[in-house]
Design a protein around this motif. Sequence first.
Motif, PDB file in Angstrom:
ATOM      1  N   ASN B  73       0.827  -1.204   0.000  1.00 27.54           N
ATOM      2  CA  ASN B  73       0.000   0.000   0.000  1.00 27.54           C
ATOM      3  C   ASN B  73       0.861   1.254   0.000  1.00 27.54           C
ATOM      4  OD1 ASN B  73      -2.522  -1.290   0.045  1.00 27.54           O
ATOM      5  ND2 ASN B  73      -2.284  -1.698   2.250  1.00 27.54           N
ATOM      6  N   TYR B  74       1.980   1.208   0.740  1.00 22.25           N
ATOM      7  CA  TYR B  74       2.874   2.367   0.779  1.00 22.25           C
ATOM      8  C   TYR B  74       3.534   2.566  -0.584  1.00 22.25           C
ATOM      9  CZ  TYR B  74       2.220   2.414   5.781  1.00 22.25           C
ATOM     10  OH  TYR B  74       1.656   2.498   7.016  1.00 22.25           O
ATOM     11  N   ALA B  75       3.875   1.433  -1.223  1.00 22.86           N
ATOM     12  CA  ALA B  75       4.500   1.530  -2.540  1.00 22.86           C
ATOM     13  C   ALA B  75       3.544   2.220  -3.513  1.00 22.86           C
ATOM     14  CB  ALA B  75       4.871   0.141  -3.044  1.00 22.86           C
ATOM     15  N   ILE B  76       2.256   1.876  -3.457  1.00 20.93           N
ATOM     16  CA  ILE B  76       1.278   2.496  -4.354  1.00 20.93           C
ATOM     17  C   ILE B  76       1.155   3.985  -4.049  1.00 20.93           C
ATOM     18  CG2 ILE B  76      -1.181   2.591  -4.927  1.00 20.93           C
ATOM     19  CD1 ILE B  76      -1.257  -0.449  -4.452  1.00 20.93           C
ATOM     20  N   ALA B  77       1.067   4.311  -2.745  1.00 17.87           N
ATOM     21  CA  ALA B  77       0.859   5.703  -2.365  1.00 17.87           C
ATOM     22  C   ALA B  77       2.059   6.573  -2.710  1.00 17.87           C
ATOM     23  CB  ALA B  77       0.554   5.798  -0.879  1.00 17.87           C
ATOM     24  N   LEU B  78       3.265   5.983  -2.660  1.00 23.98           N
ATOM     25  CA  LEU B  78       4.476   6.783  -2.876  1.00 23.98           C
ATOM     26  C   LEU B  78       5.022   6.679  -4.291  1.00 23.98           C
ATOM     27  CD1 LEU B  78       6.308   6.092   0.487  1.00 23.98           C
ATOM     28  CD2 LEU B  78       5.278   8.231  -0.255  1.00 23.98           C
ATOM     29  N   ASN B  79       4.403   5.828  -5.148  1.00 25.43           N
ATOM     30  CA  ASN B  79       4.885   5.687  -6.514  1.00 25.43           C
ATOM     31  C   ASN B  79       4.440   6.895  -7.337  1.00 25.43           C
ATOM     32  OD1 ASN B  79       5.587   4.986  -9.061  1.00 25.43           O
ATOM     33  ND2 ASN B  79       4.080   3.328  -9.260  1.00 25.43           N
ATOM     34  N   LEU B  80       5.380   7.814  -7.581  1.00 21.77           N
ATOM     35  CA  LEU B  80       5.009   9.058  -8.249  1.00 21.77           C
ATOM     36  C   LEU B  80       4.801   8.877  -9.745  1.00 21.77           C
ATOM     37  CD1 LEU B  80       7.195  11.597  -6.303  1.00 21.77           C
ATOM     38  CD2 LEU B  80       4.818  10.947  -5.955  1.00 21.77           C
ATOM     39  N   ASN B  81       5.085   7.682 -10.286  1.00 20.60           N
ATOM     40  CA  ASN B  81       4.789   7.428 -11.694  1.00 20.60           C
ATOM     41  C   ASN B  81       3.368   6.897 -11.860  1.00 20.60           C
ATOM     42  OD1 ASN B  81       7.368   8.168 -12.569  1.00 20.60           O
ATOM     43  ND2 ASN B  81       8.159   6.167 -11.939  1.00 20.60           N
ATOM     44  N   GLY B  82       2.757   6.456 -10.760  1.00 17.72           N
ATOM     45  CA  GLY B  82       1.409   5.911 -10.834  1.00 17.72           C
ATOM     46  C   GLY B  82       0.373   6.996 -10.581  1.00 17.72           C
ATOM     47  N   ALA B  83      -0.871   6.727 -11.005  1.00 15.24           N
ATOM     48  CA  ALA B  83      -1.933   7.722 -10.865  1.00 15.24           C
ATOM     49  C   ALA B  83      -2.201   8.037  -9.397  1.00 15.24           C
ATOM     50  CB  ALA B  83      -3.207   7.218 -11.535  1.00 15.24           C
ATOM     51  N   THR B  84      -2.201   6.996  -8.541  1.00 12.75           N
ATOM     52  CA  THR B  84      -2.522   7.210  -7.133  1.00 12.75           C
ATOM     53  C   THR B  84      -1.478   8.081  -6.451  1.00 12.75           C
ATOM     54  OG1 THR B  84      -3.485   5.010  -7.174  1.00 12.75           O
ATOM     55  CG2 THR B  84      -3.173   6.000  -5.025  1.00 12.75           C
ATOM     56  N   GLY B  85      -0.185   7.766  -6.708  1.00 11.74           N
ATOM     57  CA  GLY B  85       0.902   8.534  -6.108  1.00 11.74           C
ATOM     58  C   GLY B  85       0.901   9.973  -6.583  1.00 11.74           C
ATOM     59  N   GLN B  86       0.701  10.161  -7.896  1.00 16.55           N
ATOM     60  CA  GLN B  86       0.671  11.513  -8.449  1.00 16.55           C
ATOM     61  C   GLN B  86      -0.459  12.326  -7.834  1.00 16.55           C
ATOM     62  OE1 GLN B  86       0.318  11.247 -12.687  1.00 16.55           O
ATOM     63  NE2 GLN B  86       2.503  10.859 -12.991  1.00 16.55           N
ATOM     64  N   ALA B  87      -1.628  11.685  -7.738  1.00 19.90           N
ATOM     65  CA  ALA B  87      -2.786  12.395  -7.193  1.00 19.90           C
ATOM     66  C   ALA B  87      -2.537  12.756  -5.733  1.00 19.90           C
ATOM     67  CB  ALA B  87      -4.036  11.532  -7.325  1.00 19.90           C
ATOM     68  N   LEU B  88      -1.886  11.847  -4.989  1.00 25.03           N
ATOM     69  CA  LEU B  88      -1.607  12.125  -3.582  1.00 25.03           C
ATOM     70  C   LEU B  88      -0.632  13.295  -3.459  1.00 25.03           C
ATOM     71  CD1 LEU B  88      -2.070  11.172  -0.644  1.00 25.03           C
ATOM     72  CD2 LEU B  88      -0.001   9.803  -0.870  1.00 25.03           C
ATOM     73  N   LEU B  89       0.401  13.311  -4.322  1.00 27.08           N
ATOM     74  CA  LEU B  89       1.377  14.404  -4.271  1.00 27.08           C
ATOM     75  C   LEU B  89       0.705  15.733  -4.615  1.00 27.08           C
ATOM     76  CD1 LEU B  89       4.359  15.213  -3.932  1.00 27.08           C
ATOM     77  CD2 LEU B  89       4.601  14.968  -6.398  1.00 27.08           C
ATOM     78  N   HIS B  90      -0.158  15.691  -5.640  1.00 31.16           N
ATOM     79  CA  HIS B  90      -0.886  16.916  -6.023  1.00 31.16           C
ATOM     80  C   HIS B  90      -1.714  17.425  -4.839  1.00 31.16           C
ATOM     81  CE1 HIS B  90      -3.529  19.632  -8.250  1.00 31.16           C
ATOM     82  NE2 HIS B  90      -4.537  19.026  -7.647  1.00 31.16           N
ATOM     83  N   SER B  91      -2.455  16.484  -4.226  1.00 29.12           N
ATOM     84  CA  SER B  91      -3.302  16.849  -3.093  1.00 29.12           C
ATOM     85  C   SER B  91      -2.457  17.407  -1.956  1.00 29.12           C
ATOM     86  CB  SER B  91      -4.077  15.613  -2.649  1.00 29.12           C
ATOM     87  OG  SER B  91      -4.678  15.819  -1.422  1.00 29.12           O
ATOM     88  N   PHE B  92      -1.271  16.820  -1.747  1.00 30.23           N
ATOM     89  CA  PHE B  92      -0.376  17.256  -0.685  1.00 30.23           C
ATOM     90  C   PHE B  92       0.089  18.694  -0.934  1.00 30.23           C
ATOM     91  CE2 PHE B  92       3.977  17.447   1.082  1.00 30.23           C
ATOM     92  CZ  PHE B  92       3.667  17.233   2.409  1.00 30.23           C
ATOM     93  N   THR B  93       0.486  18.995  -2.176  1.00 29.91           N
ATOM     94  CA  THR B  93       0.953  20.360  -2.461  1.00 29.91           C
ATOM     95  C   THR B  93      -0.188  21.358  -2.320  1.00 29.91           C
ATOM     96  OG1 THR B  93       0.873  19.566  -4.731  1.00 29.91           O
ATOM     97  CG2 THR B  93       3.014  20.144  -3.902  1.00 29.91           C
ATOM     98  N   VAL B  94      -1.381  20.980  -2.804  1.00 30.90           N
ATOM     99  CA  VAL B  94      -2.532  21.872  -2.652  1.00 30.90           C
ATOM    100  C   VAL B  94      -2.762  22.160  -1.167  1.00 30.90           C
ATOM    101  CG1 VAL B  94      -5.044  22.015  -2.876  1.00 30.90           C
ATOM    102  CG2 VAL B  94      -3.688  21.188  -4.785  1.00 30.90           C
ATOM    103  N   THR B  95      -2.677  21.105  -0.354  1.00 32.37           N
ATOM    104  CA  THR B  95      -2.946  21.265   1.070  1.00 32.37           C
ATOM    105  C   THR B  95      -1.907  22.155   1.745  1.00 32.37           C
ATOM    106  OG1 THR B  95      -3.803  19.034   0.972  1.00 32.37           O
ATOM    107  CG2 THR B  95      -3.575  19.992   3.142  1.00 32.37           C
TER     108      THR B  95
END
Lengths: 436, 318
Positions: B73-95
């Motif tokens: 699960n951590y690999a998915i969340a932190l994989n910045l090449n994947g959609a989930t990781g990218q979306a999480l990073l985007h959300s993080f910067t917005v926040t």
Amino acid sequence: MRRTKLTTMAFVATLAAAPLAACSSSSSGGGSAAHTTLTYWASNQGTSLQDDQQVLAPQIAKFTRETGIKVNVQVIPWTTLLTQITAATVSGKGPDVLNIGNTWSPSLQVTGAFVQFTPSVMSQIGGSNRFLAGSLSATGESGKPPTAVPLYSLAYGLYYNKAQFAAAGISSPPGTWAELVADGKKLTKAGHWGLAIEGGQVPENVHLAFELSEQQGGSFFDATGKPTFDTPQNVAAVRQMIDFMQADKITNPADAQYSKGTEALTDFATGKTSMVIWQAASGSLAKLGMNAADIGVAPVPLPSPMPAGGKNITSMVAGINLAVFKDTKNLSAALKFVKFMTSTPEQESLNATYGSLPTVSAAYSDPAFNTPAVSTFRSILSTTAAPMPEVPQESNFETTVGTAIIHLYADAATGKTVTSAMIAQALSQAQQQLGG
Amino acid sequence: MEADSRWLTPPEPNKPSLPRRERLPYLLLLPAVVLELLIHIIPMLAGVGISFLGLTEFYLSNWRAAPFAGTGNYAIALNLNGATGQALLHSFTVTIGYTLLVLSLSWTFGMTAAVLTQRPFRGRGLVRTVFLIPFALPVFASVITWNFMLQQDTGAVNRVLLALHLTRSPPFWLIGPNSFFSLVIVAVWRTWPFAFLILTAGLQSIPADLYEAAALDGAGILGQVRHVTLPLLRPVNRVLLLVLFLWTFNDFTTPFTLFGSAPPTQADIISIHIYENSFVSWNFGTGSAMSVLLLLFLLLVTGVYLAVVRTSGAERRA
């Protein structure tokens, strides 16, 4: 030293466990029918939650008179129904009987949250032969015992305002999308729009995307159940939806914010728009004050010419199913209630009020279902309707693709130009969220 | 019983056991400790546990049977090449952007209002009460009112803008790029009264003769704020900024009430993002992994912040 530490831990553990034990002990025990109260989660079928309460109250009173079983009705809005079911499933604390969108059936089936309608359970509610085969097909994955029975059947149709069509010199409802856009342009003028869309809502978006994709010969899942969201056909289907607002300009950009599940229909009922693609809604339109003579309904248009592999599909098999929560302490009372709600008189009464179609064949002898609108929907359901993908990931598909379309409508409404490449990227991201 | 009384003994074996009177504070703390465990620690540990499970819809009603997923699960969340990781990073910067804006604006408004209402004037109590109203209102009621006001076609904000001829076509406030600023405005409106309240309380403890001395030395209002008020409010600000940061960063109710469960991408705040990933997509494992990452980030920020303010405070005293 170690002993004292252990004592501490034991003490804390005892304290921690006490409330849990209290919770579990309360779950035993049943009681006779006379003292039973069922909790029933009803979906929002009428014009408002209060409206549903009023529609259901006399029927529930009848059930209580007949059986002595009380029913506590809670009407749950569509925006939170799936989340509440999820929470109830995880916690094991939920209603006894509940409504589910029939497209969620395969997803909810695999959670194991609901009682299986095995042949013996089915016989307790009057047997499966009473139900229409089409409605019964949308109760779960084929080959497995269903975990719900059909309650209301629905299909999508194109509602159009006859008076406004006549005033614009249009004699018949559009049969092709090109005609719909042309009619829409004729009808769109200052403060008035051709087609209303509930653009901020997940289910409406994903249902239309599914229907348009079928017409394009597309599919959101392959034969093995793997998601195939970003195929050219699916991109074309979503593009067509966005273009009503972006290119054809027959849809008000404000519709991108419509998310309550009633706003587009209200715009149509109050004459602010001339067309809306909606599930059987004559009951709601009448309550919203629309003149019955102005309401026209026709099948959703088709492309012309038909693209290669395109299917003659104008609606998904829509409907509401009735399920019994596995953790219910009142199984026999719950099944009595299911039997009551699917009985012929109840089917006649409730479906006539909501403008939906009965799911048991015997109910169609009622003259209330011999109207032109009902026969249009019956013919759509029996000839040009297809069930949504019957895969366990269905509810994920609805959420991710529906949400992607919400964002695309928002982009189009706020002045961004939505290209096919953007749509493909959005669909591909939605697919990745499913791990596909 | 004997063991029960001995477990309160501190770990050092050489020290004699505490006299009876000194055990009382620990006994009084016990209920709080137990509740803390029940309400905070155990659910947190459960969340950490779930983050290592492949908990999807297939195991909803029997989540103990969910398979172990390791760090997947951590690999998915932190994989910045994947959609989930990218979306999480985007959300993080917005926040992050959202938090910094809300924090600085709320503090500035709160500080200004606190200083301006520091000296008695006629009607001061009334002004202070009015300032506190947004903080006193229930979140849902006030934010849903903002939601109505910010509607594109029927909202009061656009009515006013159109009436004043400030815009020709009514803008969207709850979708598209403007949604971010709508969220910031609503959050600041809700948060600044708290800063105002705390800073007002802090100002009460500053002796008036310090201001008199500063005035005699020729300091104006700004000089007094700079040389007297701000240095003496340091301990208050230290806590206030941390609390505001944590509240804003974690806020769920405001964005959820304003936007619902499908917030616009421009205002995709991390708390809703995680909610979407667990409750809406039914993948509680990934959602929990994201929560744990968020927890670690907030711990890091808090730790660094406290270390920095402590050392800078020590230098000042030296």
